[in-house]
Each structure stands twice: as C-alpha cells, then as structure tokens.
Design an enzyme around this catalytic site. Structure first.
Site, short mmCIF file in Angstrom:
data_model
loop_
_atom_site.label_atom_id
_atom_site.label_comp_id
_atom_site.label_asym_id
_atom_site.label_seq_id
_atom_site.Cartn_x
_atom_site.Cartn_y
_atom_site.Cartn_z
N LYS A 74 0.84 -1.20 0.00
CA LYS A 74 0.00 0.00 0.00
C LYS A 74 0.88 1.26 0.00
CE LYS A 74 -4.15 -1.96 0.07
NZ LYS A 74 -4.19 -3.36 0.31
C1 LIG Z 1 -5.48 -4.25 0.94
C2 LIG Z 1 -6.96 -4.12 1.00
C3 LIG Z 1 -7.71 -4.52 2.11
C4 LIG Z 1 -7.12 -5.28 3.26
O1 LIG Z 1 -6.07 -4.64 3.87
P1 LIG Z 1 -5.20 -5.42 4.96
O2 LIG Z 1 -4.48 -4.32 5.66
O3 LIG Z 1 -4.30 -6.35 4.22
O4 LIG Z 1 -6.14 -6.14 5.86
C5 LIG Z 1 -9.06 -4.24 2.14
N1 LIG Z 1 -9.67 -3.64 1.11
C6 LIG Z 1 -8.99 -3.28 -0.01
C7 LIG Z 1 -9.72 -2.59 -1.11
C8 LIG Z 1 -7.62 -3.53 -0.09
O5 LIG Z 1 -6.94 -3.21 -1.20
#
Ligand SMILES: *Cc1c(COP(=O)(O)O)cnc(C)c1O
Length: 383
Positions: A184
């Site tokens: 991210k």
């Molecule tokens: C990455 C992601 C998540 C989950 O995030 P985590 O921190 O890995 O639990 C949820 N929704 C979307 C749209 C994502 O891209």
C-alpha cells in the site's frame, strides 16, 4: 525469465530503519506512545474532528467498524463485489449477511442507485470501496444511508491521498478504514487504521481491538498495580510501536510520492493513447477530485489472461485487482448467484490488469511496460 520491471518495489529506506531501530531500543514494544503519535499525525491529515485508531490491518478496521456499529446476525450489509475479499469477508465474520450490488461500468465504483434499490428493513451498513485511488460517490451514498439510520463505512485502503468533490475519506461516511499492508502507499508490512468523527464509536472499537480489556498494556505500565477488567468480547487487532515507528517517517512524504505516481500515470496514459484495446477506468467526481493512484489498472478488450502471461514472459510484473468476489469458489458456493448476476463487476474483473505503479518506478521502466503491452497486444491481434 527474470523480471525487468517488478510489479512492486517498496521505498522503505534509512529513515524507516532508523525509526524502527529507535523503537526497538525502547523498553516498550507493543501499543504505546509511538502508536499514539502515529494516530495523531495520521489523523492530522484528515478532517479536524476525526480521530484515528491504529490497528493490525485494514481487515481488522473493517471488522471492528461493523462490530462497533452493532452489526450482527440478522443484519444485512451492502457492498461491492469488485474489491479485495477482505471487504466482503468481514461481513460474514460479523455474523451479518452480505448483499452485493453492481458497480458503475466506467469507474468500477459501487453504484449508489443500486445500493438504494437493495435496501431492506434489515440493512444496517454499506461498505463502499474507493477503488484503485478514486473515491466512491460518498455524498450520494450518505444521502441514501443517513435518513434511514444506515452506517456508511468507507474502505479507504487505496485512498489515503484521495479527494472526491473536495471531500476526503471519512469526511462524509461514518468511518474510513485504511491499510498499511506491504504494497500500500503507506506501509508497515502489515497494519491498518480506523478513522471516525464519532468518538464513542472509536472508543468501542479501541476496546474491541484489545480483547475488550478496559486498559491496554501501556495504560497498565508503570505506577502501582490497578486491576484491568474485560468489558466486551474483543479481538487482538492492536497496532504495535514497531509498526508505528515504521509509518511515522513516511507521513511527510505522502504528497511528493503521490505527485510521482501522478506523473507515472500521465506517462502511461500518453503511451497507451494510440492503443484502442487498452481502456482506463473512467474519471470519478468533478473538480476537487483526486485519484490517489494507488494501482494503475487497465481494462483490455479481450484475452486478459493471455495478455497477463505474455507480459509476465516479457519480464513485466502484473497483478489482477480484482476478479469479482462473487466469482471466487467460496463466495460462488455461498451465494449461488446466477451466472449473469452483477455483470459489470464480472466484466471488469475479467478484463482488468494492474501494471507496475510505485514512486521508484523509472521513466524508462514505464516506457518498457508501454512498449511491451503494445507488442503483446499486436501479437495477440487485439484492437
Ligand atoms: C489491501 C486491502 C484490504 C485489506 O487490507 P489489509 O491491511 O491487508 O487487511 C481491504 N480492502 C482493499 C480494497 C484492499 O486493497
């Protein structure tokens, strides 16, 4: 063959290493002062009256948001099938019933009109996803939800830097959930945050994030012993000081990294302009909107899987964000939907390809990706 352009390279550097090193020299390794500092500084990037709870993941933030809003068995939660599975899975974890509605065929964002049409007496919440960096139409969604007492939860995993019609994540919805997963825009390897203007809600989530204990370890640390109590059945979803230490030095660079990703997106768009088989998500929102450019997704006209493997063979890292949730085995069996259900999400999920998009990508690498996509499309006879 070896990757010429990796799908993702993180830009964690000396500042993050030094900050984590300092955190490791503290006596206190779990949730404490560094998490509080991160919560304050990250919260400072959003509405003045919003507060933040640091967590172990965005999945945890989504799950806790449902629980802290009192969503449970017998309740329905409306969401989009064009998302990462976490968005949908937490609805089942909360014991509620997921209701999927289709997306706008241009943007891939949840369609507010379909949300309204899907509301029943049991609907307790809507989870909107700010896909790839563009925000769902939170104003339209709030106008539908608020008069009916339905909570609007924003999955802002892609949207730290996003704006839609001059609002940020969490400005309009009841809360926003962020991810600091490895790929991210802000990362602690794993991590997440829940942001809300509703303090009581956030305090309920805070308690639930630490087993439902009345005090966390930092509150208990030092001074004379005071008993803690367990006041609710919670989870172990807290963020650690080590994660916060890794995130803190990244906050001052959010804007310059976003600017670099915008420049990369421009280069891609210019490069693909003459390739009719490559389409982009439509622009969402009017003036005062900004795409955070978390992912660079294109929709190809046909033969997506052939394009994917050909790009891989030419050394271009690719991903798929996402095949629609209702098409995955577990969800297919669980929902038993007709094969033509949710057609726009199905179609976009079968035509999408994510190309490399991160600040350290070089102009030459972007050019290589563009040329390779053009060559692959030509070889496969796409038009
Ligand atoms: C990455 C992601 C998540 C989950 O995030 P985590 O921190 O890995 O639990 C949820 N929704 C979307 C749209 C994502 O891209």
């Amino acid at each position: 063959m070896t990757q010429k352009v990796e799908f993702y390279r993180h830009s964690v550097g000396e500042a993050e290493r030094a900050s984590v090193d300092a955190a490791l020299r503290d006596p206190f390794l779990t949730t404490g002062a560094r998490v509080r500092e991160f919560e304050a500084k990250f919260g400072g990037m959003f509405a003045d009256d919003a507060q933040v709870l640091g967590l172990s993941s965005c999945t945890a933030a989504l799950h806790l948001s449902l629980l802290a809003f009192g969503v449970g068995p017998g309740d329905e939660v409306i969401t989009t099938p064009l998302t990462f599975i976490a968005t949908a899975n937490v609805i089942l974890h909360a014991g509620a019933t997921p209701v999927f509605v289709d997306v706008d065929p241009g943007t891939g964002l949840i369609d507010p009109e379909l949300v309204e049409a899907a509301i029943t007496a049991r609907t307790k919440a809507v989870i909107a996803v700010h896909l790839y960096g563009q925000m769902a139409d939170v104003r339209a969604l709030r106008a539908i939800c608020e008069p009916r007492g339905i909570k609007l939860i924003e999955d802002a995993a892609h949207a730290v830097e996003s704006l839609r019609d001059s609002v940020q994540p969490g400005d309009v919805g009841d809360c926003a959930c962020f991810s600091f997963y490895a790929t991210k825009n802000l990362t602690s390897g794993e991590g997440g945050a829940l942001l809300s203007r509703d303090r009581e809600f956030l305090e309920r989530a805070r308690t639930l994030s630490n087993h439902g204990m009345s005090k966390n370890a930092a509150d208990r640390y030092g001074g004379s012993y005071v008993h803690w109590d367990m006041v609710a059945l919670g989870y172990k979803y807290n963020m650690t000081n080590i994660q916060a230490a890794m995130l803190l030095p990244q906050l001052p660079h959010v804007e310059d990294k976003c600017a670099r990703r915008q420049a990369i997106a421009c280069q891609y768009k210019a490069g693909f302009q003459l390739l009719p088989f490559v389409q982009f998500p439509a622009v969402a929102g009017g003036e005062g909107s900004r795409n955070a450019r978390h992912l660079f997704v294109v929709f190809v006209s046909d033969m997506r899987d052939e394009v994917l493997s050909a790009l891989g063979n030419e050394g271009v890292g690719v991903a798929v964000n996402y095949r629609a949730v209702h098409r995955l085995t577990f969800w297919k069996e669980r929902l038993g939907l007709a094969s033509d259900a949710l057609p726009h999400a199905t179609d976009l999920g079968e035509r999408c390809i994510s190309l490399p998009m991160y600040p350290d990508l070089t102009d030459r690498e972007v050019q290589y990706v563009v040329e390779t996509v053009a060559a692959v499309g030509g070889r496969l006879g796409l038009s």
